[in-house]
Design a protein around this motif. Sequence first.
Motif, PDB file in Angstrom:
ATOM      1  N   LYS A  13     -12.437   0.333   2.529  1.00 21.93           N
ATOM      2  CA  LYS A  13     -11.997   1.719   2.725  1.00 21.93           C
ATOM      3  C   LYS A  13     -11.197   2.174   1.517  1.00 21.93           C
ATOM      4  O   LYS A  13     -10.420   1.406   0.955  1.00 21.93           O
ATOM      5  CB  LYS A  13     -11.122   1.829   3.991  1.00 21.93           C
ATOM      6  CG  LYS A  13     -10.590   3.237   4.252  1.00 21.93           C
ATOM      7  CD  LYS A  13      -9.715   3.279   5.499  1.00 21.93           C
ATOM      8  CE  LYS A  13      -9.074   4.650   5.708  1.00 21.93           C
ATOM      9  NZ  LYS A  13     -10.033   5.712   5.961  1.00 21.93           N
TER      10      LYS A  13
ATOM     11  N   GLN B 224      -6.047   2.304   3.055  1.00 23.03           N
ATOM     12  CA  GLN B 224      -6.743   1.091   3.480  1.00 23.03           C
ATOM     13  C   GLN B 224      -5.846   0.177   4.308  1.00 23.03           C
ATOM     14  O   GLN B 224      -6.304  -0.455   5.273  1.00 23.03           O
ATOM     15  CB  GLN B 224      -7.331   0.349   2.285  1.00 23.03           C
ATOM     16  CG  GLN B 224      -6.364   0.014   1.164  1.00 23.03           C
ATOM     17  CD  GLN B 224      -7.042  -0.785   0.056  1.00 23.03           C
ATOM     18  OE1 GLN B 224      -7.974  -1.547   0.286  1.00 23.03           O
ATOM     19  NE2 GLN B 224      -6.580  -0.629  -1.170  1.00 23.03           N
TER      20      GLN B 224
ATOM     21  N   SER C 214     -10.281  -3.599   0.370  1.00 19.79           N
ATOM     22  CA  SER C 214     -10.967  -3.469   1.655  1.00 19.79           C
ATOM     23  C   SER C 214     -12.186  -2.599   1.375  1.00 19.79           C
ATOM     24  O   SER C 214     -12.408  -2.171   0.243  1.00 19.79           O
ATOM     25  CB  SER C 214     -10.056  -2.809   2.703  1.00 19.79           C
ATOM     26  OG  SER C 214      -9.859  -1.447   2.385  1.00 19.79           O
TER      27      SER C 214
END
Length: 285
Positions: A156, A12, A154
Amino acid sequence: MTKILLLGSNGQLGSLLTQLFLQLSNFNISNPSSSECDLSNENSIINYLYNKKFDILINCAAFTNVDLAEEKVKLSNKINSLSLKFLCDNLNQDCSILHISTDYVFDGNNNVPYIETDFCRPLSQYGKSKHEGEKILNLYNRRILVVRTAGLYSYKGHNFLTKIVSKIKNNENISVIKNQYTSTTSALDLSNFIYQIIVSKKIYSLEEKLNIFHYVNDGNISWFEFAEEICKIYEYKKKIEALDYSKYKFIAKRPKYSVLNNSKLKNYFNVSINTRWSNAPRSKN
């Protein structure tokens, strides 16, 4: 041309840094995959670095599965600590190093935010392996910046935000510890900080030794409160179950309080840091 070696570019934080540096023509970024530069394998590191010169190593790579590290002790030690010896031994001496570390180096017995010089006593194998990595870096006489962070999130990868969002989208029940406190850190904010101190060359103002700083967003929060904030955004209607830290059966024990003090970093680099939710996700993704 500034040559950067970025390890952990698929994570991330690393993926955001890759996007930032690829926009600049005066930076050349090398971001090998884990198979090209396997941090669990000394020969792989040596072979990758052979005949290469870099100005800066940004090491975002780590074995971060806290529970699995209790089982994979040797592997987590290789990736989180021993690899740093092999990197330092084989990188050109004038290559600066920026290494990401963790709040899990602390035991959580504080009741005020941890500063960089507080005693480290990690509770888990993950925390121990990251602390050992810091100690290895301290043996080298080169410019090294260790950035400890906490509660990195995040949209991700595997982190608390994506875990809670997944449960919401699948309409699963959510249970979170109510009295375990941390700092949270936007991966976007941290990547922008790293980008700025490299582009502005502030990183070169550091002494040629180990320099430890804490980067987290201002403020602190319990994991339960963090889950509540996420659930509000997604209009999750179910009640979140509040768990007690002392009664929770951890696979790997976490610190009960791991809030980090970021004053040293703000003062040294003369930067401001967003408050806890000023750069948080405010809309559904």
